[in-house]
Design a protein around this motif. Sequence first.
Motif, short mmCIF file in Angstrom:
data_model
loop_
_atom_site.label_atom_id
_atom_site.label_comp_id
_atom_site.label_asym_id
_atom_site.label_seq_id
_atom_site.Cartn_x
_atom_site.Cartn_y
_atom_site.Cartn_z
N THR A 256 -11.13 30.83 95.25
CA THR A 256 -11.52 30.81 96.66
C THR A 256 -12.06 32.19 97.02
O THR A 256 -11.76 33.19 96.36
CB THR A 256 -10.33 30.49 97.58
OG1 THR A 256 -9.37 31.56 97.50
CG2 THR A 256 -9.69 29.16 97.21
N PHE A 257 -12.87 32.23 98.05
CA PHE A 257 -13.39 33.51 98.52
C PHE A 257 -12.23 34.42 98.92
O PHE A 257 -12.25 35.63 98.66
CB PHE A 257 -14.36 33.30 99.68
CG PHE A 257 -15.00 34.57 100.15
CD1 PHE A 257 -16.02 35.16 99.42
CD2 PHE A 257 -14.57 35.19 101.31
CE1 PHE A 257 -16.61 36.35 99.84
CE2 PHE A 257 -15.15 36.37 101.74
CZ PHE A 257 -16.17 36.96 101.00
N LYS A 258 -11.23 33.85 99.54
CA LYS A 258 -10.05 34.63 99.98
C LYS A 258 -9.36 35.29 98.79
O LYS A 258 -8.95 36.45 98.87
CB LYS A 258 -9.09 33.71 100.73
CG LYS A 258 -7.90 34.41 101.33
CD LYS A 258 -7.04 33.45 102.13
CE LYS A 258 -5.83 34.17 102.70
NZ LYS A 258 -4.98 33.29 103.49
N GLN A 259 -9.22 34.57 97.67
CA GLN A 259 -8.59 35.15 96.47
C GLN A 259 -9.37 36.35 95.96
O GLN A 259 -8.79 37.38 95.61
CB GLN A 259 -8.51 34.11 95.35
CG GLN A 259 -7.48 33.04 95.55
CD GLN A 259 -7.59 31.97 94.48
OE1 GLN A 259 -8.68 31.45 94.21
NE2 GLN A 259 -6.46 31.67 93.85
N LEU A 260 -10.70 36.22 95.90
CA LEU A 260 -11.52 37.30 95.37
C LEU A 260 -11.64 38.45 96.35
O LEU A 260 -11.69 39.61 95.95
CB LEU A 260 -12.89 36.76 94.97
CG LEU A 260 -12.85 35.67 93.89
CD1 LEU A 260 -14.25 35.22 93.54
CD2 LEU A 260 -12.09 36.13 92.66
N HIS A 261 -11.62 38.15 97.63
CA HIS A 261 -11.60 39.19 98.67
C HIS A 261 -10.33 40.03 98.52
O HIS A 261 -10.38 41.26 98.55
CB HIS A 261 -11.68 38.53 100.05
CG HIS A 261 -11.83 39.47 101.17
ND1 HIS A 261 -10.75 39.99 101.85
CD2 HIS A 261 -12.94 40.00 101.75
CE1 HIS A 261 -11.17 40.80 102.80
NE2 HIS A 261 -12.50 40.82 102.77
N SER A 262 -9.23 39.37 98.32
CA SER A 262 -7.95 40.05 98.13
C SER A 262 -7.92 40.86 96.84
O SER A 262 -7.44 41.99 96.80
CB SER A 262 -6.81 39.03 98.15
OG SER A 262 -5.58 39.64 97.88
N ALA A 263 -8.46 40.29 95.76
CA ALA A 263 -8.45 40.94 94.45
C ALA A 263 -9.24 42.23 94.43
O ALA A 263 -8.96 43.14 93.64
CB ALA A 263 -8.99 39.99 93.38
N THR A 264 -10.24 42.35 95.30
CA THR A 264 -11.11 43.53 95.33
C THR A 264 -10.79 44.47 96.48
O THR A 264 -11.54 45.39 96.76
CB THR A 264 -12.58 43.11 95.45
OG1 THR A 264 -12.74 42.37 96.67
CG2 THR A 264 -13.05 42.30 94.26
#
Length: 106
Positions: free
Chosen positions: A5-13
Amino acid sequence: MHVFTFKQLHSATGGFSKSNVVGHGGFGLVYRGLLNNGRKVAIKFIDNAGNQGEEEFKMEVELLSRLRSPYLLSLLGYCSDNSHKLLVYEYMPNGCLQQHLYPINS
């Protein structure tokens, strides 16, 4: 192939923080990321995602997922969330190939 999800990748970066930018190219910035499971990844945020349709993007993901070479990073997954299109690769900790081929002398 993992679908993020976009949220997962937003959080990861770290919110696509400038401090996590590790490269850039014709299609956008590449960020260093850390997934919830502790795995380090490189996340390519495709700038011109609006110019590429959903079917074309999925075809590109399918083709990239089939490539196997010791000279290429493995595609781990992707995110296609409205106008956001991102590719998730394994992380290469020693820099990009361009840095090794063309080192900047200080």
